[in-house]
Design a protein around this motif. Structure first.
Motif, PDB file in Angstrom:
ATOM      1  N   GLY A   1      -4.478  13.230  -2.300  1.00 14.23           N
ATOM      2  CA  GLY A   1      -3.808  13.432  -1.024  1.00 14.23           C
ATOM      3  C   GLY A   1      -3.983  14.831  -0.464  1.00 14.23           C
ATOM      4  O   GLY A   1      -3.349  15.182   0.525  1.00 14.23           O
TER       5      GLY A   1
ATOM      6  N   ALA B   1       0.871  -1.181   0.000  1.00 14.99           N
ATOM      7  CA  ALA B   1       0.000   0.000   0.000  1.00 14.99           C
ATOM      8  C   ALA B   1       0.910   1.234   0.000  1.00 14.99           C
ATOM      9  O   ALA B   1       1.814   1.342   0.824  1.00 14.99           O
TER      10      ALA B   1
ATOM     11  N   ARG C   1       0.979   5.477  -0.084  1.00 15.97           N
ATOM     12  CA  ARG C   1       0.219   6.715   0.076  1.00 15.97           C
ATOM     13  C   ARG C   1       1.180   7.886  -0.062  1.00 15.97           C
ATOM     14  O   ARG C   1       2.194   7.941   0.620  1.00 15.97           O
ATOM     15  N   ARG C   2       0.858   8.800  -0.961  1.00 12.47           N
ATOM     16  CA  ARG C   2       1.660  10.009  -1.157  1.00 12.47           C
ATOM     17  C   ARG C   2       0.882  11.165  -0.544  1.00 12.47           C
ATOM     18  O   ARG C   2      -0.239  11.444  -0.956  1.00 12.47           O
ATOM     19  N   LEU C   3       1.491  11.819   0.431  1.00 12.20           N
ATOM     20  CA  LEU C   3       0.837  12.918   1.142  1.00 12.20           C
ATOM     21  C   LEU C   3       1.499  14.229   0.754  1.00 12.20           C
ATOM     22  O   LEU C   3       2.712  14.290   0.552  1.00 12.20           O
TER      23      LEU C   3
ATOM     24  N   GLU D   1       6.647  15.649  -1.134  1.00 16.19           N
ATOM     25  CA  GLU D   1       5.595  14.770  -0.623  1.00 16.19           C
ATOM     26  C   GLU D   1       6.177  13.736   0.343  1.00 16.19           C
ATOM     27  O   GLU D   1       7.339  13.362   0.249  1.00 16.19           O
TER      28      GLU D   1
ATOM     29  N   GLU E   1       0.154   8.237   9.700  1.00 21.66           N
ATOM     30  CA  GLU E   1      -0.953   7.295   9.845  1.00 21.66           C
ATOM     31  C   GLU E   1      -2.041   7.862  10.742  1.00 21.66           C
ATOM     32  O   GLU E   1      -3.224   7.778  10.446  1.00 21.66           O
TER      33      GLU E   1
ATOM     34  N   CYS F   1      -3.877  10.661   8.923  1.00 26.68           N
ATOM     35  CA  CYS F   1      -4.784  10.184   7.879  1.00 26.68           C
ATOM     36  C   CYS F   1      -6.003   9.480   8.451  1.00 26.68           C
ATOM     37  O   CYS F   1      -7.022   9.388   7.789  1.00 26.68           O
TER      38      CYS F   1
ATOM     39  N   ARG G   1       6.097  -0.832   7.856  1.00 26.57           N
ATOM     40  CA  ARG G   1       5.810   0.424   7.164  1.00 26.57           C
ATOM     41  C   ARG G   1       7.077   1.265   7.123  1.00 26.57           C
ATOM     42  O   ARG G   1       7.937   1.166   7.990  1.00 26.57           O
TER      43      ARG G   1
END
Length: 166
Positions: free
Chosen positions: A161, A37, A39-41, A78, A148, A151, A68
């Motif tokens: 994002g 998984a 995720r780009r924030l 990012e 985490e 989000c 992670r």
């Protein structure tokens, strides 16, 4: 699939996949997959989570069982957070699997192979496909944890994002 990771993160991921595959081999287990998984924030979230431009030399220390990694993308600002885990049927190597191996003996890339072959092939596959990306700087576990929790808080992010107005 080719996935870029910060140098230290790549080393940790490859080592973890190999260790997990070795354990599955020792348990005579085969037929598994790797779930990734990503995720780009956005940069503002990266900063609020404590991400910075200096790499982390020491391995991260996530809670047991959680794999992670957080990395700062120097090109975009990012925060890239990756979670990984081995999933699937986790089938034991039984006489029916041995029979299936012989029945499928003419297949090129057989899935029904003994656990040592399956596990070694699995680990090598990801060692070859996970590449070092010099634009990514590994962040400490605290940054991954902050991302985490951010989000999963009340603030919601859209598909890109970006923070949604509530």
């Amino acid at each position: 699939l080719k996935l870029g990771l910060a140098e230290t993160a790549r080393q940790e991921v490859v080592k973890q996949i190999s260790a997990d595959a070795d354990w599955l081999i020792s348990q005579s287990i085969m037929d598994y997959s790797l779930l990734i998984a990503i995720r780009r924030l956005p940069p503002d979230v990266a900063k609020s989570c404590g991400a910075g431009p200096l790499p982390v030399a020491a391995p991260t220390s996530a809670p047991p069982g959680l794999h992670r990694w957080a990395m700062l993308d120097k090109a975009t600002g990012e925060l890239v957070v990756i979670h990984m885990g081995i999933i699937d049927f986790l089938q034991p190597w039984t006489m029916s699997k041995v029979a299936a191996m012989y029945i499928k003996s003419f297949e090129f890339n057989k899935a029904t192979v003994p656990p040592p072959h399956y596990g070694q092939r699995f680990a090598k596959h990801f060692q070859d496909r996970l590449k070092e990306d010099a634009n990514l700087v590994q962040q400490p576990e605290t940054v991954a944890a902050a991302a985490e929790s951010r989000c999963s808080a009340d603030e919601e992010l859209d598909a890109k994002g970006q923070l949604l107005e509530t």
